[in-house]
Design a protein around this motif. Structure first.
Motif, PDB file in Angstrom:
ATOM      1  N   ARG A 137       0.796  -1.219   0.000  1.00  0.00           N
ATOM      2  CA  ARG A 137       0.000   0.000   0.000  1.00  0.00           C
ATOM      3  C   ARG A 137       0.836   1.281   0.000  1.00  0.00           C
ATOM      4  N   ASN A 138       2.147   1.173   0.194  1.00  0.00           N
ATOM      5  CA  ASN A 138       3.012   2.350   0.138  1.00  0.00           C
ATOM      6  C   ASN A 138       3.576   2.600  -1.255  1.00  0.00           C
ATOM      7  N   MET A 139       3.159   1.823  -2.258  1.00  0.00           N
ATOM      8  CA  MET A 139       3.767   1.957  -3.582  1.00  0.00           C
ATOM      9  C   MET A 139       3.448   3.303  -4.233  1.00  0.00           C
ATOM     10  N   THR A 140       2.286   3.879  -3.932  1.00  0.00           N
ATOM     11  CA  THR A 140       1.901   5.149  -4.539  1.00  0.00           C
ATOM     12  C   THR A 140       2.432   6.306  -3.713  1.00  0.00           C
ATOM     13  N   TYR A 141       3.150   7.183  -4.362  1.00  0.00           N
ATOM     14  CA  TYR A 141       3.640   8.382  -3.682  1.00  0.00           C
ATOM     15  C   TYR A 141       2.473   9.193  -3.134  1.00  0.00           C
ATOM     16  N   GLY A 291       1.436   3.859   9.098  1.00  0.00           N
ATOM     17  CA  GLY A 291       1.820   2.631   9.759  1.00  0.00           C
ATOM     18  C   GLY A 291       1.050   2.299  11.017  1.00  0.00           C
ATOM     19  N   ALA A 292       1.388   1.124  11.578  1.00  0.00           N
ATOM     20  CA  ALA A 292       0.830   0.681  12.854  1.00  0.00           C
ATOM     21  C   ALA A 292       1.653   1.249  14.002  1.00  0.00           C
ATOM     22  N   ASN A 293       2.945   0.882  14.029  1.00  0.00           N
ATOM     23  CA  ASN A 293       3.782   1.461  15.077  1.00  0.00           C
ATOM     24  C   ASN A 293       3.914   2.966  14.907  1.00  0.00           C
ATOM     25  N   ASP A 294       4.027   3.404  13.662  1.00  0.00           N
ATOM     26  CA  ASP A 294       4.145   4.833  13.368  1.00  0.00           C
ATOM     27  C   ASP A 294       2.881   5.300  12.661  1.00  0.00           C
ATOM     28  N   ASN A 295       1.968   5.998  13.378  1.00  0.00           N
ATOM     29  CA  ASN A 295       1.998   6.173  14.809  1.00  0.00           C
ATOM     30  C   ASN A 295       0.634   5.827  15.393  1.00  0.00           C
ATOM     31  N   ALA A 296       0.030   4.773  14.870  1.00  0.00           N
ATOM     32  CA  ALA A 296      -1.216   4.301  15.468  1.00  0.00           C
ATOM     33  C   ALA A 296      -0.998   3.911  16.928  1.00  0.00           C
ATOM     34  N   THR A 297       0.212   3.435  17.253  1.00  0.00           N
ATOM     35  CA  THR A 297       0.488   3.041  18.642  1.00  0.00           C
ATOM     36  C   THR A 297       0.468   4.239  19.586  1.00  0.00           C
ATOM     37  N   GLY A 298       1.007   5.373  19.141  1.00  0.00           N
ATOM     38  CA  GLY A 298       0.968   6.574  19.980  1.00  0.00           C
ATOM     39  C   GLY A 298      -0.457   7.027  20.220  1.00  0.00           C
ATOM     40  N   VAL A 299      -1.271   6.971  19.178  1.00  0.00           N
ATOM     41  CA  VAL A 299      -2.684   7.326  19.294  1.00  0.00           C
ATOM     42  C   VAL A 299      -3.372   6.416  20.302  1.00  0.00           C
ATOM     43  N   ASP A 460       5.358  -0.441   4.300  1.00  0.00           N
ATOM     44  CA  ASP A 460       4.032  -1.045   4.316  1.00  0.00           C
ATOM     45  C   ASP A 460       4.018  -2.378   5.048  1.00  0.00           C
ATOM     46  N   ASN A 461       5.144  -2.783   5.619  1.00  0.00           N
ATOM     47  CA  ASN A 461       5.173  -3.945   6.515  1.00  0.00           C
ATOM     48  C   ASN A 461       5.076  -3.549   7.991  1.00  0.00           C
ATOM     49  N   ASP A 462       4.884  -2.246   8.247  1.00  0.00           N
ATOM     50  CA  ASP A 462       4.625  -1.779   9.610  1.00  0.00           C
ATOM     51  C   ASP A 462       3.133  -1.958   9.873  1.00  0.00           C
TER      52      ASP A 462
END
Length: 586
Positions: A137-141, A291-299, A460-462
């Motif tokens: 999912r990160n392939m598109t700028y 990402g998940a760790n960046d930064n869904a975890t902070g949220v 996109d592996n985060d």
């Protein structure tokens, strides 16, 4: 993310606060002015499971989040619903007596928001794409426009240097490069290129191991432009270069994105202080990024902190003398605005703590939990146990130093939880790049809680499988405990910090002396080593004075202890400098 920095309670000679002191922080004063001791860990640990933090992370990481887009706004309203369920009252309907409140700030955006719908990249003649957004999912700028609905077919031109672009005929072609696309972007558009395909994953991502990872890239916002970008994984790059080496190569690119008017949302929750409501601690966690760790975890971690703080307050298990604020928004921008838009409010911000990448399963990511320190001499002389992360930081100057007790206090609390939970806690010198920087730029004590080096950072592996509920629990528990002690701090807190800072200063001076002794023996300049030792003396003596920030008014006992501690530090520095000068040491 952005980017970060790290007393146990039994062994004084290791720079750790005695056990007795850890029970002396206050929830307030009785009507007779007597201090009421409390151990916040004992109160918070049974409540903080990390479940809400993890579930929130799981929800948020489903979306590629940009300010104003679907995922960002859904996150804002998820937070709002959870806050409401936890007892926070919407500010616009709150009564003066309501101490738990929240608000959603809405601002008009002067550019369109963006989100990706689908994308694929296929080499002409192949039966399958080498990349699809369903799996990458990160392939598109970020900010890429759409191609025609059925895609666009064109020749790929391999650009190996900026000079190569200057001399190449690129009109109507697609550029491929292993450089940063931003170096080529303007010239590529001027010369008529239709898009760019790039690969530049840094080595710390271990691309030859994580062959499908793509670190997200962005183009400048271009609402009227049609120049797009695709970022490659190592695996896709290898396939494309192998074909290019054989000769002329065409590809079919299909990118579908949305760009539309929206509004910028920020959500702020407060627990109003009972005695000093205009003084506050501000936690900040940014929502944007994919990402998940960046930064869904902070949220997620910050949301569980807000919920537990409200529960403990409502159950009258704790009090808040000062205001505790939780802010979620756009990285750096929302935090800076919160500080700058209300100068009177900014005067009362005493501490800022940023939560960014705080939930990693380190066995998978390879990252270490870090506390990024406020600028101290380790950001000038990085040696011994001090290490910069792979993010890196520029060498600071003495005038950049920010002496304050917050560094060692936060390190102390996290080391305490680390010992309790058998959890690794480290620090790094100041590097900048996340929500702690606006605090520091405004001369407000601020630091960052994070992890690095993460082999899936910005890729996109985060995803949620890289997140640990246990880590979220450890970080969230300790961040909340630290905040409770700060907002309720008073005389005993200040006295405890003097003891802590004095011991840690002496430990640091002794450690730096041993390093300086070896440096001089190896031919380094003696005077330079003396400057280094004196810099640490200066930082700690100034940091000790800042404990007065915890006091509503001056206190003679605290002042006496500050003077005595600083005399001890000065005496230790003098002793070590004189020893360093001795001929037998050279």
């Amino acid at each position: 993310m952005g980017r970060v920095v790290s007393i146990k309670k039994t062994i004084v000679k290791q720079g750790i606060v005695p056990a007795l002191l850890c029970f002396s922080f206050l929830i307030g004063c009785s009507q007779h002015g007597e201090e009421v001791p409390v151990d916040y860990f004992d109160i918070v640990r049974p409540e903080f499971t990390g479940q809400l933090a993890y579930e929130t992370t799981d929800f948020v990481e489903d979306y590629w989040r940009v300010v104003g887009n679907t995922g960002f706004n859904k996150t804002i309203y998820l937070i709002a619903d959870s806050l409401k369920a936890s007892g926070y009252v919407l500010e616009e309907i709150a009564k003066d007596s309501d101490r738990l409140t929240y608000r959603i700030e809405k601002r008009e955006m002067n550019y369109n928001t963006w989100e990706s719908v689908s994308a694929s990249l296929q080499i002409t003649g192949d039966t399958e794409p080498i990349l699809k957004s369903k799996t990458n999912r990160n392939m598109t700028y970020l900010n890429s426009p759409s191609t025609p609905e059925n895609g666009i077919k064109a020749e790929v031109l391999w650009i190996k240097s900026s000079e190569g672009l200057d001399s190449a005929n690129v009109k109507g072609k697609i550029l491929f490069t292993e450089m940063s696309a931003r170096r080529l972007y303007k010239t590529a558009i001027e010369k008529g290129a239709i898009g760019i395909i790039s690969y530049d994953n840094p080595n710390y991502l271990q691309p030859e191991k994580n062959k499908t990872s793509i670190q997200f890239r962005s183009l400048p916002s271009q609402d009227d432009g049609d120049f797009w970008g695709i970022a490659l994984s190592f695996e896709a790059k290898e396939k494309l270069t192998a074909r290019l080496e054989k000769g002329t190569t065409d590809v079919l690119v299909n990118i579908q994105t949305k760009r539309y008017p929206s509004e910028e949302l920020t959500i702020v929750a407060d627990i109003k202080g009972s005695e000093l409501p205009n003084e506050r601690l501000v936690y900040s966690a940014h929502i944007q990024e994919p990402g998940a760790n960046d930064n869904a975890t902070g949220v997620g971690a910050q949301l569980e902190m807000a919920k537990i703080a409200a529960k403990l307050f409502s159950e009258k298990k704790i009090e808040f003398k000062r205001t505790m604020t939780f802010l979620w928004g756009d990285e750096i921008i929302s935090t800076r605005r919160y500080i700058e838009e209300d100068p009177e409010r900014a005067k009362g911000i005493k501490w800022g703590i940023s939560l960014d990448m705080v939930g990693e399963n380190t066995a998978v990511t390879g990252g270490t939990f870090l506390i990024e320190k406020m600028p101290d001499p380790s950001a000038i002389w990085t040696r011994g146990k001090d290490k910069h992360s792979e993010w890196g930081g520029e060498v600071l100057k003495l005038e950049d130093m920010k002496p304050h007790y917050l560094n060692d206090f936060i390190i102390s609390k996290f080391k305490e939880q680390g010992k309790y939970a058998n959890w690794v806690v480290e620090t790094n010198p100041f590097e900048g790049g996340s929500d702690h920087t606006p605090f520091l730029q405004a001369d407000i004590p601020g630091l960052l809680l994070w992890h690095f080096t993460d082999q899936f950072y910005h890729t996109d592996n985060d995803r949620i499988d890289k997140v640990s509920q246990e880590t979220l629990k450890n970080v969230g528990t300790t961040a909340l405990v630290s905040g409770m002690e700060l907002v309720n701090s008073g005389t005993q807190f200040a006295l405890d910090q003097v003891v802590n800072l004095k011991q840690r200063a002496i430990n640091r001076l002794e450690n730096e002396f041993e390093l300086s002794k070896k440096a001089v023996e190896n031919g380094e300049d003696l005077e330079d080593e003396i400057v280094l030792l004196k810099a640490w003396e200066d930082w700690y003596t100034k940091a000790i004075i800042t404990v007065n920030d915890a006091l509503p008014k001056s206190d003679s006992a605290v002042e006496k202890n500050i003077r005595e501690a600083n005399l001890s530090i000065a005496s230790k520095t003098k002793e070590l400098v004189e020893t360093l000068k001795m001929p037998s040491q050279n």
